[in-house]
Write a protein that holds these residues in place. Structure first.
Motif, PDB file in Angstrom:
ATOM      1  N   UNK A 119     -61.162  16.077 -35.372  1.00  0.00           N
ATOM      2  CA  UNK A 119     -61.693  16.856 -34.248  1.00  0.00           C
ATOM      3  C   UNK A 119     -62.298  18.145 -34.774  1.00  0.00           C
ATOM      4  N   UNK A 170     -59.977  19.346 -26.941  1.00  0.00           N
ATOM      5  CA  UNK A 170     -59.639  18.822 -25.613  1.00  0.00           C
ATOM      6  C   UNK A 170     -58.264  19.285 -25.140  1.00  0.00           C
ATOM      7  N   UNK A 178     -46.153  11.085 -28.224  1.00  0.00           N
ATOM      8  CA  UNK A 178     -46.799  12.081 -27.368  1.00  0.00           C
ATOM      9  C   UNK A 178     -45.938  12.582 -26.227  1.00  0.00           C
ATOM     10  N   UNK A 217     -61.637  12.483 -28.391  1.00  0.00           N
ATOM     11  CA  UNK A 217     -60.359  12.997 -27.925  1.00  0.00           C
ATOM     12  C   UNK A 217     -60.098  12.873 -26.448  1.00  0.00           C
ATOM     13  N   UNK A 231     -61.047   4.901 -30.520  1.00  0.00           N
ATOM     14  CA  UNK A 231     -60.027   5.642 -29.786  1.00  0.00           C
ATOM     15  C   UNK A 231     -59.326   4.746 -28.761  1.00  0.00           C
ATOM     16  N   UNK A 237     -53.381   7.531 -25.168  1.00  0.00           N
ATOM     17  CA  UNK A 237     -52.165   7.915 -25.884  1.00  0.00           C
ATOM     18  C   UNK A 237     -50.968   7.063 -25.485  1.00  0.00           C
ATOM     19  N   UNK A 262     -44.141  21.151 -28.154  1.00  0.00           N
ATOM     20  CA  UNK A 262     -44.948  20.623 -27.041  1.00  0.00           C
ATOM     21  C   UNK A 262     -45.551  19.291 -27.491  1.00  0.00           C
ATOM     22  N   UNK A 263     -44.992  18.201 -27.006  1.00  0.00           N
ATOM     23  CA  UNK A 263     -45.406  16.890 -27.502  1.00  0.00           C
ATOM     24  C   UNK A 263     -46.835  16.524 -27.137  1.00  0.00           C
ATOM     25  N   UNK A 264     -47.354  17.096 -26.055  1.00  0.00           N
ATOM     26  CA  UNK A 264     -48.669  16.674 -25.578  1.00  0.00           C
ATOM     27  C   UNK A 264     -49.817  17.540 -26.059  1.00  0.00           C
ATOM     28  N   UNK A 277     -56.342  12.521 -22.609  1.00  0.00           N
ATOM     29  CA  UNK A 277     -56.667  12.530 -24.030  1.00  0.00           C
ATOM     30  C   UNK A 277     -56.645  11.119 -24.624  1.00  0.00           C
ATOM     31  N   UNK A 278     -57.363  10.959 -25.695  1.00  0.00           N
ATOM     32  CA  UNK A 278     -57.353   9.714 -26.469  1.00  0.00           C
ATOM     33  C   UNK A 278     -56.782  10.008 -27.845  1.00  0.00           C
ATOM     34  N   UNK A 279     -56.381   8.960 -28.514  1.00  0.00           N
ATOM     35  CA  UNK A 279     -55.935   9.091 -29.906  1.00  0.00           C
ATOM     36  C   UNK A 279     -56.568   7.951 -30.709  1.00  0.00           C
ATOM     37  N   UNK A 280     -56.339   7.943 -32.000  1.00  0.00           N
ATOM     38  CA  UNK A 280     -56.959   6.910 -32.838  1.00  0.00           C
ATOM     39  C   UNK A 280     -56.415   5.534 -32.476  1.00  0.00           C
ATOM     40  N   UNK A 312     -54.619  22.988 -21.874  1.00  0.00           N
ATOM     41  CA  UNK A 312     -53.161  22.863 -21.898  1.00  0.00           C
ATOM     42  C   UNK A 312     -52.559  23.960 -22.772  1.00  0.00           C
ATOM     43  N   UNK A 315     -55.691  15.886 -18.842  1.00  0.00           N
ATOM     44  CA  UNK A 315     -56.606  17.015 -19.030  1.00  0.00           C
ATOM     45  C   UNK A 315     -57.090  17.556 -17.688  1.00  0.00           C
ATOM     46  N   UNK A 353     -56.631  21.485 -13.434  1.00  0.00           N
ATOM     47  CA  UNK A 353     -56.424  21.491 -14.890  1.00  0.00           C
ATOM     48  C   UNK A 353     -55.166  22.313 -15.191  1.00  0.00           C
ATOM     49  N   UNK A 398     -45.672  16.395 -19.809  1.00  0.00           N
ATOM     50  CA  UNK A 398     -45.925  17.398 -20.851  1.00  0.00           C
ATOM     51  C   UNK A 398     -47.351  17.934 -20.777  1.00  0.00           C
ATOM     52  N   UNK A 399     -47.483  19.247 -20.947  1.00  0.00           N
ATOM     53  CA  UNK A 399     -48.809  19.859 -21.086  1.00  0.00           C
ATOM     54  C   UNK A 399     -49.647  19.055 -22.076  1.00  0.00           C
ATOM     55  N   UNK A 400     -50.855  18.718 -21.689  1.00  0.00           N
ATOM     56  CA  UNK A 400     -51.785  18.125 -22.644  1.00  0.00           C
ATOM     57  C   UNK A 400     -51.960  16.624 -22.510  1.00  0.00           C
ATOM     58  N   UNK A 401     -51.064  15.950 -21.821  1.00  0.00           N
ATOM     59  CA  UNK A 401     -51.211  14.503 -21.692  1.00  0.00           C
ATOM     60  C   UNK A 401     -52.089  14.088 -20.515  1.00  0.00           C
TER      61      UNK A 401
END
Lengths: 465, 465
Positions: free
Chosen positions: A214, A280, B159, B107, B129, B132, A239-241, B209-212, A284, B169, B186, B164-167
């Motif tokens: 990224x 992204x 994740x 992402x 991608x 998660x 923070x896992x996310x 979010x995405x991951x590999x 958060x 967007x 958001x 959790x924050x971030x999972x």
């Protein structure tokens, strides 16, 4: 050793014996340590060979074996413990020309050992991937040198260290026997040569995992108190996310005094948490930071102007060993330590030692995953006064349950776990029967009777020459 | 409610009022629970609307508001707690046609709420991608339903959960006011509507979010004892360098008895750890498994023949709620629970409860990251005898420090933290002043005086109709 005979055997190879150039290629960043500076400043090899292929290496190794010439393998020389310094002289094997990226697959890359890590990522990024972790010397360090002499770095907050299963996939290694062999190591066998300073084999090729790449956002979060920055770092790491790649609190006045390009964003009284965040995840990350409450975002690269960004180093070049490096540029009298604050009371241990030492040992932590938990390594600045006081500072850390990985020692054992690594020793006996690979770095081989529980520092006899 | 007037207003929209079809679209997997089966079996809406756009939704919501008709939003109906069941009748809002993937970036992905998770990944995979995390109903569940009614799943080992924050967007949400609004939420605001069962807004669009992405290798590791499988899972989860996506120990005889397609790899006495491993991590995974010692790799998809793979479900369809689902197909009298075994003594707690209940409650754990640490949720099978005994089993878990997320309750609070969620309540008062969105699911709104500390179960009056 018979250097003249060796030179004859190596006709046609790229060999350098100009003493000034050889000395330059015989050094690393050992001078971070006043102790190593005193011990190693005069160390030099006798000649430098720069092979272009694994076949070249096999021929060089064979010739050195025949003429009893030690070989010290060198990547970019960015190590800090004299790893790449030829304590017994002989041949410095410079892998700079083995720098090709050989194969990129989903989740992995295979490269020659001398490939520079940033250059590897330039190629893997076209596939949406990058290396899991790298040292702060990313733009100059080689992948082979990192594996032979490093332990982790930027990215270890997600993936732990090089010692962990899975962070190296395979290695090709040349042995130093009468008939040198090329071995491919995987799984548990990787431990034989990883972080062995090239004492028991020459790593020629590396296969390591990749992760998603990224455009990481550099962030500086400022705090009035260092321990607030530490607690913030710890909570952020948990923070896992929220995907980050680097979380490093640095105590005042280090950021203001030493991060000169970023000084305009800082006050001398402020401690800082250095962070790299996935783009992204910024919403958060900001929401988390606001909820935590005590920190202020003083800089974020994703909203900085192009003008502002000019001349600013990336955040990872403020972190890990670059924190100390920037400090040394401002104040050459400082040095540093390497501390592990074990989970689960790492924050409390940091607080206790911070109270004890105050500005004599300004804190610098690197948050990492370690055995599955978020904890921190310390690379604190030490306002150096004497070797005795340095030893005392080390002792007080250890008395407080914080092991020191001593960066003022050039041996594997004294810089590490202070015990014999039986697997690496056994492999050295097999792969380097004459003891010609990077002599003086593995105490267990040089002096099997050395007592690690004594207070004595190992002194390699070769250094006395 | 005035259904006839509503139907007139909705002319031109896709509306279904055939009672059989409406009843079918008014159900989810509530029948996992004998308690919910008794309570909810007769629940049905009055009509189903299947909008094709957010504009359609706005018109439907406006009409329902005007005629006091409740709306219960539905994804694929794969929830287990009656989330998508219209307790007060009215209109079922079926989002199946809002199924477009709108934007894929490095992402992240933005999709309409009704997009099926496996279908999203089919598109994101072209960019290297994937999502998660997903439930075991990945191949049928919608992303909107997962966010409105799920909590985590396959991938949570890396994740954490949706909380959790971030999972998540961003979310687009339609309110049920006199003039319905479209909001984009958001950061901390996401909590207002995520895991709120659609009680305070209609999620129309989701950005996550995405991951590999990798060709995950399915592995079954067998153990003679369940607790060995649990310890193995815990250690594997704490291996920072070995990338897995799923780690789930299941106690004998569940794997042999219920995983019928995999039965040939298993013995009735064997407990199993289900694992999904990144292909490039297989060497490290095998090295780790050998070092652990007590487990045997009974199946790995990367070395299985094509013939062998035919008809085998992926490992994630043996895990999470699919474990119970496969059990119910063999023995319809069983049910299950949802347990949290808090870090750090989660393994010990599992061992204690396993000893206490024996084969009445065969263990099934899902290892996850939770607040930064590896711990486990339990989805144990319960050999059901009576509601009283089920309550007793729940009580014994709670007395042992293991909170139950009760899957035998249809309200948010009783299935969750057993307390008012002030943020979600405040948002419902604002976004759904008439209380028409999925009535009966948020106790704090329906009965502000309800005492969560009492032993009473909330009974929605509408169910008595």
């Amino acid at each position: 050793m018979d250097l003249e005979a060796l030179k004859k055997d190596l006709k046609g190879h790229e060999i350098e014996d100009n003493p000034q150039i050889v000395k330059q290629k015989s050094r690393d960043f050992f001078w971070y340590s006043p102790v190593l500076k005193r011990q190693l400043d005069d160390v030099t090899g006798d000649l430098v060979a720069t092979p272009s292929s694994e076949d070249d290496i096999l021929r060089i190794v064979k010739a050195c074996y025949d003429h009893d010439v030690p070989i010290t393998t060198r990547g970019a020389g960015t190590g800090n413990y004299g790893q790449a310094m030829p304590l017994a002289g002989g041949l410095v094997l410079n892998l700079a020309k083995l720098n090709k990226v050989l194969e990129i697959k989903p989740g992995s890359v295979r490269a020659q050992a001398g490939a520079i890590m940033a250059a590897i990522d330039e190629e893997t990024r076209a596939t949406g991937q990058e290396l899991r972790m790298h040292p702060s010397t990313y733009r100059t360090a080689t992948i082979g040198g990192f594996i032979a002499g490093g332990s982790g770095g930027v990215g270890s907050i997600n993936w732990g260290g090089l010692r962990d299963f899975g962070n190296i996939i395979s290695l090709r290694v040349v042995t130093m026997e009468e008939e040198p062999r090329v071995l491919r190591l995987t799984g548990a066998d990787l431990h034989k040569v990883s972080h062995a300073y090239g004492t028991n084999g020459i790593i020629t090729e590396v296969e390591v995992p990749l992760t998603a790449t990224y455009d990481w956002v550099d962030v500086l979060v400022t705090f009035d108190g260092f321990i607030d920055a530490v607690r913030y770092a710890d909570e952020l790491g948990n923070q896992d996310g929220i995907l980050t790649k680097e979380i490093a609190p640095v105590a005042a006045p280090v950021p203001y005094d030493y991060f000169l390009r970023h000084q305009k964003y800082l006050k001398k009284s402020q401690s800082v948490c250095l962070v790299m965040v996935a783009p992204f995840a910024m919403d958060a990350f900001i929401a988390f930071t606001e909820r935590f409450g005590k920190g202020s975002v003083a800089f974020r690269s994703d909203t900085a102007t192009e003008e502002e960004m000019k001349g600013l180093p990336p955040v990872f070049e403020l972190a890990w060993n670059h924190t100390t490096l920037r400090g040394l540029r401002v104040d050459p009298t400082i040095t540093y330590l390497q501390v592990l604050y074990p989970f689960p009371d790492h924050v409390e241990k940091v607080a206790r030692l911070t109270r004890q030492f105050g500005d004599e040992v300004p804190g610098h932590l690197e948050f990492v995953r370690f055995d599955g938990k978020i904890t921190c390594f310390g690379l604190p600045i030490v306002r150096y006064t004497s070797e005795d006081r340095l030893e005392e500072i080390i002792r007080i850390h250890e008395e407080n349950g914080c092991p020191i990985f001593n960066p003022h020692r050039y041996t594997l054992e004294e810089g590490g776990m202070k015990q014999t690594d039986a697997v690496q020793l056994a492999f050295k006996r097999q792969a380097d029967p004459k003891g010609l690979l990077n002599p003086g770095k593995m105490i267990a081989f040089e002096d099997p009777d050395f007592d690690f529980k004594s207070d004595k520092t190992f002194l390699f006899p070769g250094l006395a020459r």
